[in-house]
Scaffold this active site. Structure first.
Site, PDB file in Angstrom:
ATOM      1  N   GLY A 189       1.891  -0.923   9.220  1.00  0.00           N
ATOM      2  CA  GLY A 189       2.844   0.118   8.845  1.00  0.00           C
ATOM      3  C   GLY A 189       4.216  -0.101   9.429  1.00  0.00           C
ATOM      4  N   TYR A 246       2.861   9.974   0.639  1.00  0.00           N
ATOM      5  CA  TYR A 246       3.785   9.381   1.605  1.00  0.00           C
ATOM      6  C   TYR A 246       5.235   9.739   1.253  1.00  0.00           C
ATOM      7  CZ  TYR A 246      -0.136   6.416   3.137  1.00  0.00           C
ATOM      8  OH  TYR A 246      -1.336   5.941   3.599  1.00  0.00           O
ATOM      9  N   ASP A 306       0.833  -1.203   0.000  1.00  0.00           N
ATOM     10  CA  ASP A 306       0.000   0.000   0.000  1.00  0.00           C
ATOM     11  C   ASP A 306       0.867   1.252   0.000  1.00  0.00           C
ATOM     12  OD1 ASP A 306      -2.667   1.349   0.416  1.00  0.00           O
ATOM     13  OD2 ASP A 306      -1.626   2.078   2.202  1.00  0.00           O
ATOM     14  N   SER A 337      -3.539   1.518  10.396  1.00  0.00           N
ATOM     15  CA  SER A 337      -3.026   1.707  11.759  1.00  0.00           C
ATOM     16  C   SER A 337      -3.567   0.663  12.743  1.00  0.00           C
ATOM     17  CB  SER A 337      -3.331   3.128  12.272  1.00  0.00           C
ATOM     18  OG  SER A 337      -2.503   4.081  11.642  1.00  0.00           O
ATOM     19  N   HIS A 387      -7.863   9.301  -1.589  1.00  0.00           N
ATOM     20  CA  HIS A 387      -7.263   9.196  -0.255  1.00  0.00           C
ATOM     21  C   HIS A 387      -8.137   9.739   0.879  1.00  0.00           C
ATOM     22  CE1 HIS A 387      -3.046   9.048   1.809  1.00  0.00           C
ATOM     23  NE2 HIS A 387      -3.994   8.688   2.641  1.00  0.00           N
TER      24      HIS A 387
HETATM   25  N1  LIG Z   1      -5.745   5.731   4.212  1.00  0.00           N
HETATM   26  C1  LIG Z   1      -5.228   6.507   5.160  1.00  0.00           C
HETATM   27  O1  LIG Z   1      -5.689   7.635   5.408  1.00  0.00           O
HETATM   28  C2  LIG Z   1      -4.039   5.999   5.919  1.00  0.00           C
HETATM   29  C3  LIG Z   1      -3.556   6.717   7.022  1.00  0.00           C
HETATM   30  C4  LIG Z   1      -2.452   6.208   7.701  1.00  0.00           C
HETATM   31  C5  LIG Z   1      -1.847   5.046   7.282  1.00  0.00           C
HETATM   32  N2  LIG Z   1      -2.316   4.383   6.181  1.00  0.00           N
HETATM   33  C6  LIG Z   1      -1.688   3.123   5.707  1.00  0.00           C
HETATM   34  O2  LIG Z   1      -1.692   2.221   6.784  1.00  0.00           O
HETATM   35  C7  LIG Z   1      -0.363   1.775   7.056  1.00  0.00           C
HETATM   36  C8  LIG Z   1      -0.236   1.537   8.510  1.00  0.00           C
HETATM   37  O3  LIG Z   1      -0.254   2.755   9.256  1.00  0.00           O
HETATM   38  P1  LIG Z   1       0.585   2.902  10.586  1.00  0.00           P
HETATM   39  O4  LIG Z   1       2.023   2.837  10.273  1.00  0.00           O
HETATM   40  O5  LIG Z   1       0.091   4.080  11.320  1.00  0.00           O
HETATM   41  O6  LIG Z   1       0.142   1.559  11.325  1.00  0.00           O
HETATM   42  P2  LIG Z   1       0.612   0.631  12.478  1.00  0.00           P
HETATM   43  O7  LIG Z   1       1.038  -0.637  11.850  1.00  0.00           O
HETATM   44  O8  LIG Z   1      -0.505   0.590  13.439  1.00  0.00           O
HETATM   45  O9  LIG Z   1       1.850   1.335  13.213  1.00  0.00           O
HETATM   46  C9  LIG Z   1       3.161   1.054  12.832  1.00  0.00           C
HETATM   47  C10 LIG Z   1       4.074   1.929  13.627  1.00  0.00           C
HETATM   48  O10 LIG Z   1       4.054   1.496  14.996  1.00  0.00           O
HETATM   49  C11 LIG Z   1       5.397   1.173  15.382  1.00  0.00           C
HETATM   50  N3  LIG Z   1       5.441   0.089  16.362  1.00  0.00           N
HETATM   51  C12 LIG Z   1       6.068   0.142  17.555  1.00  0.00           C
HETATM   52  N4  LIG Z   1       5.914  -0.981  18.246  1.00  0.00           N
HETATM   53  C13 LIG Z   1       5.194  -1.796  17.475  1.00  0.00           C
HETATM   54  C14 LIG Z   1       4.736  -3.110  17.653  1.00  0.00           C
HETATM   55  N5  LIG Z   1       4.967  -3.836  18.746  1.00  0.00           N
HETATM   56  N6  LIG Z   1       4.016  -3.650  16.665  1.00  0.00           N
HETATM   57  C15 LIG Z   1       3.775  -2.958  15.546  1.00  0.00           C
HETATM   58  N7  LIG Z   1       4.187  -1.698  15.318  1.00  0.00           N
HETATM   59  C16 LIG Z   1       4.911  -1.116  16.304  1.00  0.00           C
HETATM   60  C17 LIG Z   1       6.096   0.819  14.101  1.00  0.00           C
HETATM   61  O11 LIG Z   1       7.484   0.978  14.294  1.00  0.00           O
HETATM   62  P3  LIG Z   1       8.499   0.022  13.521  1.00  0.00           P
HETATM   63  O12 LIG Z   1       8.484   0.461  12.096  1.00  0.00           O
HETATM   64  O13 LIG Z   1       9.798   0.268  14.194  1.00  0.00           O
HETATM   65  O14 LIG Z   1       7.997  -1.378  13.699  1.00  0.00           O
HETATM   66  C18 LIG Z   1       5.502   1.845  13.155  1.00  0.00           C
HETATM   67  O15 LIG Z   1       6.105   3.116  13.349  1.00  0.00           O
HETATM   68  C19 LIG Z   1       0.542   2.856   6.467  1.00  0.00           C
HETATM   69  O16 LIG Z   1       1.812   2.351   6.093  1.00  0.00           O
HETATM   70  C20 LIG Z   1      -0.245   3.267   5.254  1.00  0.00           C
HETATM   71  O17 LIG Z   1       0.012   2.356   4.202  1.00  0.00           O
HETATM   72  C21 LIG Z   1      -3.410   4.844   5.519  1.00  0.00           C
END
Ligand SMILES: NC(=O)c1ccc[n+]([C@@H]2O[C@H](COP(=O)([O-])OP(=O)(O)OC[C@H]3O[C@@H](n4cnc5c(N)ncnc54)[C@H](OP(=O)(O)O)[C@@H]3O)[C@@H](O)[C@H]2O)c1
Length: 311
Positions: A276, A52, A47, A221, A122
């Site tokens: 993410g 980004y 994704d 997330s 988006h």
């Molecule tokens: N459509 C939208 O509006 C929208 C908005 C936001 C995001 N997204 C998409 O959704 C994806 C996920 O978003 P997100 O990054 O906020 O989601 P997430 O997977 O909930 O959070 C990941 C973040 O949490 C950290 N983290 C720390 N401890 C963790 C643990 N034990 N397990 C998992 N993660 C941990 C990760 O660090 P590390 O990298 O060090 O593991 C990373 O920075 C994005 O990459 C994007 O593709 C879409």
């Protein structure tokens, strides 16, 4: 890895998607390790979004530069990206024909590919003109640049408005959902209960609307406690929730990340989960969750432990 045919498409998709929002500063080796861990876990779906990265299309470019995929490697994965958030002179949202078409061209160039498998709008553009969206989608489809279309962060009425003009099925709605940020689910369980904040419907029936119309929810997330304020796993602000997660992780002999994901994939709406993490070990850990089917008792225990009300 649990897979299914994404309704409205011919694509066989995994229940988990690796999100690329956080790869801008990662080295080639780190991006390659994230990609390889995803594929090894059965996650062949990535994704992206135009917005980004530290500059527009930055993460798309980082992905392509780090991986330099062969044509057959490209054919083996599903690439999704998004359009409509503009940084220059903004931020603002723009679903005009010209913005959609030019952003897709820039995404194709950045990703080093000739087609986007799924393109999402988006975030809702308050000034949307659905005829413009339809014209852009028709052109992109006819040119073979985009195979399927969807939305992100859209309400049922916003989808209906688009559908009045857009011919193609809108196959996905990417929305924020985790055990702790669960408005999509909690509000349907507290309907018409005046004394509870949980009954204030901020999602306007989006979950049930998507189920009724074969629009796959992609939960973004899945580990974040709220809006980018850090994960709930191991977070001392959520002792009760982490106690239940730890116990279930031991019961199923999986890491805690898997339980956070299983709570979403257990939902019969058959959602995808967009993680993410940039840590390959966490990708591997979370992937184990897609194959766990939590019991109703376990699912509701997690729900209550996160602080949600079962009236
Ligand atoms: N459509 C939208 O509006 C929208 C908005 C936001 C995001 N997204 C998409 O959704 C994806 C996920 O978003 P997100 O990054 O906020 O989601 P997430 O997977 O909930 O959070 C990941 C973040 O949490 C950290 N983290 C720390 N401890 C963790 C643990 N034990 N397990 C998992 N993660 C941990 C990760 O660090 P590390 O990298 O060090 O593991 C990373 O920075 C994005 O990459 C994007 O593709 C879409």
């Amino acid at each position: 890895m649990k897979t299914f045919v994404l309704p409205g498409t011919d694509l066989v998709v995994p229940a988990i998607v690796t999100g690329m929002m956080r790869i801008q500063d990662k080295s080639d080796a780190e991006v390659q390790a994230l990609y390889e861990a995803s594929l090894a876990a059965g996650i062949s779906f990535f994704d992206h979004a135009a917005v980004y990265g530290s500059e527009m299309h930055g993460c798309e470019r980082r992905f392509a530069e780090a991986l330099t995929l062969t044509p057959s490697q490209r054919d083996g994965i599903i690439l999704q990206t998004k359009v409509g958030i503009v940084r220059q002179d903004g931020p603002y949202f723009d679903f005009s024909h010209d913005e959609i078409v030019s952003s897709v061209d820039a995404s194709l160039a950045a990703l080093g590919t000739d087609r986007i498998d799924i393109l999402l709008l988006h975030r809702p553009d308050a000034l949307v003109e659905p005829e413009e969206v339809a014209r852009a989608f028709d052109e992109l489809e006819a040119q073979g640049k985009v195979r399927h279309f969807g939305v992100s962060n859209h309400s049922p009425a916003q989808v209906e408005l688009l559908k009045r003009w857009v011919r193609q099925p809108l196959v996905a709605n990417q929305l924020q959902l985790s055990i702790t940020h669960a408005d999509l689910i909690t509000q349907g369980m507290s309907i018409n209960m005046g004394a509870h904040d949980q009954s204030v419907d901020r999602t306007i029936g989006t979950l049930d609307y998507c189920r009724l119309h074969d629009i796959t929810i992609q939960a973004w997330s899945p580990f974040q406690a709220g809006f980018f304020n850090g994960p709930f796993l191991g977070n001392p602000d959520y002792p009760e929730l982490n106690a239940v997660i730890d116990r279930l992780a031991a019961t199923y002999d999986v890491p805690t990340e898997a339980i956070a994901i299983a709570w979403i994939t257990r939902h019969p709406a058959r959602m995808q989960v967009v993680t993410g993490t940039t840590n390959p070990d966490r990708v591997t850990a979370g992937a184990k969750g897609a194959d766990i089917v939590l019991t109703k008792v376990e699912w509701y225990e997690l729900y209550r432990a996160a602080g949600h009300l079962v009236p």
